[in-house]
Design a protein around this motif. Structure first.
Motif, PDB file in Angstrom:
ATOM      1  N   VAL A   1       0.816  -1.219   0.000  1.00 27.15           N
ATOM      2  CA  VAL A   1       0.000   0.000   0.000  1.00 27.15           C
ATOM      3  C   VAL A   1       0.847   1.265   0.000  1.00 27.15           C
ATOM      4  CG1 VAL A   1      -1.920  -1.183   1.119  1.00 27.15           C
ATOM      5  CG2 VAL A   1      -0.295   0.113   2.516  1.00 27.15           C
TER       6      VAL A   1
ATOM      7  N   LYS B   1       2.087   2.888  -5.075  1.00 24.63           N
ATOM      8  CA  LYS B   1       0.973   2.709  -6.008  1.00 24.63           C
ATOM      9  C   LYS B   1       1.469   2.095  -7.307  1.00 24.63           C
ATOM     10  CE  LYS B   1      -2.027   6.301  -4.240  1.00 24.63           C
ATOM     11  NZ  LYS B   1      -2.792   7.509  -4.527  1.00 24.63           N
TER      12      LYS B   1
ATOM     13  N   TYR C   1      -5.833   4.156  -0.982  1.00 28.69           N
ATOM     14  CA  TYR C   1      -5.250   3.201  -1.930  1.00 28.69           C
ATOM     15  C   TYR C   1      -5.461   1.769  -1.440  1.00 28.69           C
ATOM     16  CZ  TYR C   1      -1.929   0.842  -5.002  1.00 28.69           C
ATOM     17  OH  TYR C   1      -1.344  -0.007  -5.911  1.00 28.69           O
ATOM     18  N   THR C   2      -5.441   1.564  -0.148  1.00 31.05           N
ATOM     19  CA  THR C   2      -5.711   0.230   0.397  1.00 31.05           C
ATOM     20  C   THR C   2      -7.140  -0.187   0.042  1.00 31.05           C
ATOM     21  OG1 THR C   2      -4.195   0.725   2.217  1.00 31.05           O
ATOM     22  CG2 THR C   2      -5.601  -1.216   2.467  1.00 31.05           C
TER      23      THR C   2
ATOM     24  N   THR D   1      -8.709   0.802  -2.598  1.00 30.46           N
ATOM     25  CA  THR D   1      -8.659   0.515  -4.035  1.00 30.46           C
ATOM     26  C   THR D   1      -8.197  -0.920  -4.264  1.00 30.46           C
ATOM     27  OG1 THR D   1      -8.206   2.832  -4.574  1.00 30.46           O
ATOM     28  CG2 THR D   1      -7.582   1.192  -6.231  1.00 30.46           C
TER      29      THR D   1
END
Length: 152
Positions: free
Chosen positions: A51, A54, A119-120, A122
């Motif tokens: 994480v 990206k 982002y985690t 995602t």
């Protein structure tokens, strides 16, 4: 899940170090206090779904395919089982990270982890596309809707 491999459990780029010429340019691994015997997929998940860095879904797929191309040369390697373990552990790990990072923010006032949570999510949502998580997706979506009523 087969639990018969050494698993670092915090295997990401920040815990890998180049050792240099004295060690013939080997890679050293630090922060091993959480290591145990577990699924070989866990550390691969940790690297591919890190994480902190990206990466595109395409790159993640290429990395996994590269690992599988090496692993399938092993006697008795079951690609289907490995992919299933990879999916399960990726979802479990992403949920764990969201919880830990939320706790670090709320309890310990460590704001830096908050920026990693979107982002985690995602990564989690992408991995939840696997058909084996149909029921899990429903539960997670229900809980998010329920909890969002009480925020603010």
């Amino acid at each position: 899940i087969k639990n018969n491999y050494f698993v670092h459990r915090d295997f990401h780029i920040s815990n890998l170090m180049e050792c240099g010429l004295a060690f013939k340019n080997k890679i050293g691994i630090i922060d091993t206090q959480d290591a145990l015997i577990g699924s070989r997929a866990y550390d691969i998940v940790s690297l591919i779904d890190d994480v902190r860095i990206k990466t595109t879904p395409d790159l993640k797929e290429k990395l996994l395919d590269y690992y599988l191309s090496l692993a399938k040369k092993e006697k008795n390697f079951d690609i289907k089982q490995f992919k299933k373990e990879f999916s399960i552990l990726s979802v479990q790990r992403a949920m764990k990270i969201i919880g830990i990072f939320s706790r670090l923010f709320k309890r310990d006032r460590k704001n830096g982890y908050l920026k990693l949570i979107p982002y985690t999510w995602t990564i989690l949502n992408k991995r939840l596309e696997d058909p084996i998580f149909k029921e899990v997706r429903v539960i997670i979506n229900q809980q998010i809707k329920l909890r969002s009523k009480y925020v603010n």
